[in-house]
Design a protein around this motif. Structure first.
Motif, short mmCIF file in Angstrom:
data_model
loop_
_atom_site.label_atom_id
_atom_site.label_comp_id
_atom_site.label_asym_id
_atom_site.label_seq_id
_atom_site.Cartn_x
_atom_site.Cartn_y
_atom_site.Cartn_z
N PRO A 107 -12.59 10.57 2.68
CA PRO A 107 -11.56 11.29 1.92
C PRO A 107 -10.21 10.58 1.97
O PRO A 107 -9.88 9.93 2.96
CB PRO A 107 -11.50 12.65 2.62
CG PRO A 107 -12.81 12.79 3.32
CD PRO A 107 -13.21 11.40 3.71
N GLY A 108 -9.42 10.74 0.91
CA GLY A 108 -8.13 10.09 0.82
C GLY A 108 -7.19 10.46 1.95
O GLY A 108 -6.44 9.61 2.46
N THR A 109 -7.21 11.72 2.38
CA THR A 109 -6.33 12.17 3.47
C THR A 109 -6.67 11.46 4.76
O THR A 109 -5.79 11.01 5.50
CB THR A 109 -6.46 13.70 3.67
OG1 THR A 109 -6.12 14.36 2.46
CG2 THR A 109 -5.53 14.17 4.78
N ALA A 110 -7.97 11.33 5.05
CA ALA A 110 -8.41 10.63 6.26
C ALA A 110 -8.04 9.15 6.18
O ALA A 110 -7.64 8.55 7.18
CB ALA A 110 -9.92 10.78 6.43
N LEU A 111 -8.15 8.56 5.00
CA LEU A 111 -7.81 7.15 4.82
C LEU A 111 -6.32 6.92 5.05
O LEU A 111 -5.92 5.92 5.66
CB LEU A 111 -8.23 6.68 3.43
CG LEU A 111 -8.12 5.18 3.13
CD1 LEU A 111 -8.89 4.37 4.15
CD2 LEU A 111 -8.61 4.89 1.72
N ALA A 113 -2.00 4.76 8.33
CA ALA A 113 -0.72 4.98 9.01
C ALA A 113 -0.82 4.67 10.49
O ALA A 113 0.07 4.02 11.07
CB ALA A 113 -0.24 6.41 8.79
N CYS A 114 -1.91 5.10 11.14
CA CYS A 114 -2.07 4.87 12.57
C CYS A 114 -2.25 3.38 12.88
O CYS A 114 -1.69 2.87 13.86
CB CYS A 114 -3.27 5.66 13.10
SG CYS A 114 -3.00 7.44 13.14
N ARG A 155 6.31 8.73 7.76
CA ARG A 155 6.50 9.46 6.50
C ARG A 155 5.16 9.76 5.85
O ARG A 155 4.95 10.85 5.28
CB ARG A 155 7.39 8.63 5.56
CG ARG A 155 7.57 9.24 4.18
CD ARG A 155 8.30 10.55 4.23
NE ARG A 155 8.37 11.21 2.93
CZ ARG A 155 7.41 11.97 2.40
NH1 ARG A 155 6.30 12.20 3.10
NH2 ARG A 155 7.58 12.53 1.22
N MET A 156 4.21 8.81 5.92
CA MET A 156 2.88 9.04 5.36
C MET A 156 2.16 10.13 6.14
O MET A 156 1.48 10.97 5.55
CB MET A 156 2.07 7.74 5.37
CG MET A 156 2.56 6.69 4.41
SD MET A 156 1.47 5.23 4.34
CE MET A 156 0.07 5.92 3.41
N LEU A 157 2.29 10.10 7.46
CA LEU A 157 1.65 11.12 8.30
C LEU A 157 2.25 12.50 8.04
O LEU A 157 1.55 13.50 8.01
CB LEU A 157 1.79 10.76 9.79
CG LEU A 157 1.00 9.55 10.26
CD1 LEU A 157 1.39 9.19 11.69
CD2 LEU A 157 -0.51 9.81 10.19
N TRP A 158 3.57 12.52 7.82
CA TRP A 158 4.28 13.79 7.57
C TRP A 158 3.80 14.43 6.27
O TRP A 158 3.77 15.66 6.15
CB TRP A 158 5.78 13.52 7.49
CG TRP A 158 6.62 14.76 7.42
CD1 TRP A 158 7.06 15.42 6.31
CD2 TRP A 158 7.13 15.51 8.53
NE1 TRP A 158 7.81 16.51 6.64
CE2 TRP A 158 7.87 16.59 8.00
CE3 TRP A 158 7.03 15.34 9.90
CZ2 TRP A 158 8.50 17.52 8.83
CZ3 TRP A 158 7.67 16.28 10.73
CH2 TRP A 158 8.39 17.35 10.19
N GLY A 159 3.40 13.59 5.31
CA GLY A 159 2.96 14.11 4.01
C GLY A 159 1.52 14.56 3.96
O GLY A 159 1.05 15.05 2.94
N VAL A 215 0.82 -1.23 0.00
CA VAL A 215 0.00 0.00 0.00
C VAL A 215 0.84 1.27 0.00
O VAL A 215 0.65 2.14 -0.86
CB VAL A 215 -1.00 -0.01 1.17
CG1 VAL A 215 -1.73 1.34 1.27
CG2 VAL A 215 -2.02 -1.13 0.99
N PRO A 216 1.80 1.45 0.93
CA PRO A 216 2.58 2.70 0.88
C PRO A 216 3.44 2.83 -0.38
O PRO A 216 3.55 3.93 -0.94
CB PRO A 216 3.46 2.63 2.14
CG PRO A 216 3.43 1.21 2.57
CD PRO A 216 2.14 0.65 2.12
N VAL A 217 4.04 1.71 -0.84
CA VAL A 217 4.89 1.78 -2.04
C VAL A 217 4.04 2.09 -3.27
O VAL A 217 4.40 2.93 -4.10
CB VAL A 217 5.66 0.46 -2.24
CG1 VAL A 217 6.40 0.48 -3.58
CG2 VAL A 217 6.63 0.24 -1.11
#
Length: 267
Positions: free
Chosen positions: A108-112, A117-118, A262-266, A34-36
């Motif tokens: 929303p994508g940001t919330a997802l 990440a959490c 890193r995902m949270l930082w973005g 998922v992250p990659v």
């Protein structure tokens, strides 16, 4: 160089790594995929950031159909599939996977990204500090169904096979570790089939087959990842017999925390 060609090569390499890690540590590939894939889709295909996470999760689930079948067959041969566990867990997991995919498609994508990440950090911390503990209660049919619904929902929401969630829950109710892992292998197929189908339905108008999409699933990535992961997973399993997998799990958990931060930082 054609961006699709670069994406396919990247996913072939990703599948190889995912297969080894899954076989070596018994960890679902979605935690890596998922992250990659979120990064690859944004950088190579220029997909909007709020859409990449949904496509990555849906695509990750679809790859588990291929790798999960191979793993479940192996556990069946070893006698690790207990009918009453997989029937009642499978019932709950199928329902939960549909719910989780619908939630992932709606928010929303940001919330997802934040949720993903959490939850990954929580799984990584369990891998670092958690211990296998058992309760005084056995796994009844209602409890198995409840475990299945919870696991299915969270797994479809994250695009993972669910082993990291399901195995500790079953062990808590005094299910034998080998049977718990076997059930998780089979349940990964159920999560993948129901979750992927739900992402196809909810994203039916997103893209066309000629563009590589079936709903929210991006098939060039699915087939590329599956093409190598199904071959490297057995290699990882053999390698695991010769290595200190507990140390590797802790290293991998630290890696997951770094990726999640890193995902949270973005965001």
């Amino acid at each position: 160089m054609d961006v699709l060609f670069i994406l396919v090569i990247s996913c072939l390499l990703l599948g190889g790594v995912v297969g080894v890690m899954a076989g070596l540590l018994g960890i679902g590939g979605g935690l890596i995929i998922v992250p990659v894939l979120t990064y690859l889709l944004a950088e190579l295909l220029q997909i909007a950031p709020q859409e990449t996470i949904v496509i990555a999760i849906a695509t990750s689930l679809s790859t588990i159909i291929f790798t999960g079948i191979s793993s479940a067959r192996a556990h069946y041969r070893l006698g690790n599939l207990q009918r009453h566990i997989i029937v009642w867990c499978g019932f709950g997991i199928g329902l939960g996977a549909i719910v989780g995919a619908q939630i992932a498609s709606a928010i929303p994508g940001t919330a997802l990204k934040l949720i993903f990440a959490c939850l990954v950090i929580a799984i990584a911390l369990y891998m670092l500090f958690g211990r296998r503990v058992e309760s005084d209660n056995s796994a009844t049919k209602p409890k198995l169904a409840t475990i299945g619904i919870t696991t299915g929902t969270l797994s479809a929401l994250m695009g993972i096979g669910g082993g990291a969630l399901l195995v500790p829950a079953l062990i808590w109710y005094r299910v034998n570790i080998r049977q718990a892992i076997g059930c998780a292998a089979f349940s990964g197929i159920v999560i993948a089939v129901f979750g992927s189908s739900s992402f196809v339905v909810s994203g039916w108008d997103y893209g066309q087959l000629s563009q590589g999409y079936l709903g929210y699933i991006y098939w060039p990535a699915t087939l590329s990842i599956a093409a190598t992961s199904v071959f490297t997973a057995p290699m990882g399993a053999k390698l695991g017999q010769q290595m200190n997998t507990q140390l590797l799990k802790k290293i991998f958990a630290v890696f997951l925390v770094i990726v999640s931060i890193r995902m949270l930082w973005g965001l």
